[in-house]
Design an enzyme around this catalytic site. Structure first.
Site, short mmCIF file in Angstrom:
data_model
loop_
_atom_site.label_atom_id
_atom_site.label_comp_id
_atom_site.label_asym_id
_atom_site.label_seq_id
_atom_site.Cartn_x
_atom_site.Cartn_y
_atom_site.Cartn_z
N ASP A 169 -57.13 -68.59 -15.19
CA ASP A 169 -57.02 -67.11 -15.05
C ASP A 169 -58.25 -66.44 -15.95
O ASP A 169 -58.45 -67.05 -16.91
CB ASP A 169 -55.71 -66.88 -15.66
CG ASP A 169 -54.43 -67.12 -14.67
OD1 ASP A 169 -54.68 -67.05 -13.59
OD2 ASP A 169 -53.51 -67.42 -15.40
N ARG A 213 -45.90 -61.83 -15.11
CA ARG A 213 -46.83 -62.49 -15.36
C ARG A 213 -47.32 -62.05 -17.00
O ARG A 213 -47.50 -61.02 -16.93
CB ARG A 213 -47.94 -62.93 -14.57
CG ARG A 213 -48.94 -63.74 -15.26
CD ARG A 213 -50.33 -63.94 -14.19
NE ARG A 213 -51.41 -62.98 -14.75
CZ ARG A 213 -52.67 -63.23 -14.64
NH1 ARG A 213 -52.82 -64.02 -13.69
NH2 ARG A 213 -53.34 -62.05 -14.90
N HIS A 254 -54.51 -73.85 -11.54
CA HIS A 254 -53.44 -73.68 -10.44
C HIS A 254 -53.68 -73.18 -9.17
O HIS A 254 -54.69 -72.31 -9.20
CB HIS A 254 -52.20 -73.09 -11.37
CG HIS A 254 -52.78 -71.64 -11.76
ND1 HIS A 254 -53.32 -71.50 -12.85
CD2 HIS A 254 -52.68 -70.26 -11.18
CE1 HIS A 254 -53.81 -70.20 -13.02
NE2 HIS A 254 -53.11 -69.50 -12.20
N HIS A 307 -57.80 -72.69 -9.67
CA HIS A 307 -58.55 -71.63 -10.52
C HIS A 307 -57.86 -71.87 -12.02
O HIS A 307 -56.50 -72.01 -11.94
CB HIS A 307 -58.62 -70.23 -9.92
CG HIS A 307 -57.48 -69.55 -9.82
ND1 HIS A 307 -56.41 -69.69 -9.08
CD2 HIS A 307 -56.68 -68.68 -10.88
CE1 HIS A 307 -55.06 -69.06 -9.12
NE2 HIS A 307 -55.34 -68.47 -9.91
#
Length: 260
Positions: A95, A251, A236, A93
Site C-alpha cells: 500500500d 480499511r 497482496h 502491491h
C-alpha cells in the site's frame, strides 16, 4: 489466545480474542509478535467491532494515516470503504509505496461478503528475496526504484512531485531485521538511473518471484475477519471473481517510516 499458521510462507490466524471488549498490553504484544513472525494475521470473529473500535485498535499500532485522495467513510476519518476490485487492487502491491513514508500496517475488517469469491492473496517478499541466488541478492541491494502515484492521484489534482518517492529495491524490516523485496507492479515505474525499457525485464522477473505459489497464501474471507498485514514484508492482491456480488471491507492504515 491461539496462533495457527495458515501457510508455509506467510499468514496465521489468531483465535480467542474479543477486540470489541478490549485486550491488555500483554495480549497486544503477542498479537504484534505474531504479525512480525508471519507477515499477515487474521483475527477471527470480530464482527462486533464498531468503527470506533477499529480506529482505537489501529491507533495502538501507530499513527493512523488518512488517504490523501480517497475519502474516508463519513464520520470516521481514517476508515476507507473497500468495495470494488479493480486493476489496481488485483495487481500484487504494497500500500502507498509512492509515499516518502509508506504505510507500515493495514487493518482490513470484513463487513459484507459474497457467498463465494473475492479472496485476497498475500505474498512474503522476505521469502521471495531469500529464494534468489546470493549473487543476485548482492546486486539488488545496490539498486533503488522510483515509485509513482497512480492515475487516481493525478485525477484528484495532486502534484506529481508529491506522489513520487525513491526507495531501495531491498529493504530491512526495522523490527525483525529481515530483508525483503520492495518493488511492486502498481507503483514502480523504473529502476533509478535506468530507463523504463531497461528496467522492465528485471522488475517483471521480480514480480513473478513474489507471486510464486510457494511464497503466497490465499485468504478466503469470513464474516468478522480482521486481517492485518505488514506492508514492509508482504504484498497482496484481490481475486476479482465475486461476479459483482456485494463485498464491503473497512480499511485503516498505519503510517510507517522511510524504508531503508
Amino acid at each position: 489466545m491461539e496462533v495457527r499458521p495458515l501457510a508455509g510462507a506467510v499468514g496465521a490466524e489468531v483465535l480467542g480474542l474479543d477486540l470489541a471488549a478490549g485486550i491488555d498490553d500483554f495480549e497486544f504484544a503477542a498479537v504484534r509478535n505474531a504479525l512480525h513472525s508471519h507477515g499477515m494475521i487474521c483475527i477471527r470473529d470480530q464482527a462486533a467491532m464498531t468503527p470506533e473500535d477499529q480506529l482505537a485498535f489501529a491507533a495502538r499500532w501507530g499513527r493512523i494515516s488518512i488517504h490523501p485522495y480517497v475519502p474516508s467513510i463519513e464520520g470516521y476519518p481514517g476508515i476507507m470503504r473497500i468495495y470494488d476490485p479493480n486493476p489496481i487492487t488485483q495487481t500484487w502491491h504494497s500500500d502507498s509505496t509512492h509515499m516518502r513514508e509508506p504505510h507500515a500496517y493495514t487493518l482490513l475488517l470484513a463487513r459484507t461478503l459474497p457467498e463465494v469469491g473475492g479472496d485476497t492473496m498475500f505474498a512474503s517478499t522476505v521469502k521471495a528475496f531469500e529464494s534468489l541466488s546470493s549473487g543476485f541478492r548482492s546486486v539488488l541491494r545496490t539498486l533503488s526504484a522510483v515509485h509513482e502515484g497512480t492515475d487516481r492521484a493525478a485525477a484528484a489534482g495532486l502534484d506529481h512531485e508529491s506522489v513520487v518517492a525513491v526507495h531501495p529495491v531491498v529493504i530491512t524490516h526495522p523490527s525483525t531485521g529481515a530483508e525483503a523485496l520492495f518493488v511492486n507492479g502498481n507503483y514502480v515505474t523504473r529502476i533509478e538511473g535506468w530507463t523504463p525499457e531497461e528496467s522492465r525485464p528485471l522488475l517483471e522477473y521480480l514480480y513473478t518471484v513474489v507471486g510464486r505459489p510457494e511464497n503466497t497464501y490465499r485468504h478466503r474471507w469470513h464474516q468478522g475477519d480482521l486481517v492485518i498485514w505488514d506492508n514492509r514484508c508482504t504484498q497482496h492482491a484481490v481475486v476479482g471473481d465475486a461476479n459483482q456480488a456485494e463485498r464491503v471491507l473497512h480499511r485503516v492504515t498505519v503510517a510507517g517510516g522511510v524504508p531503508a
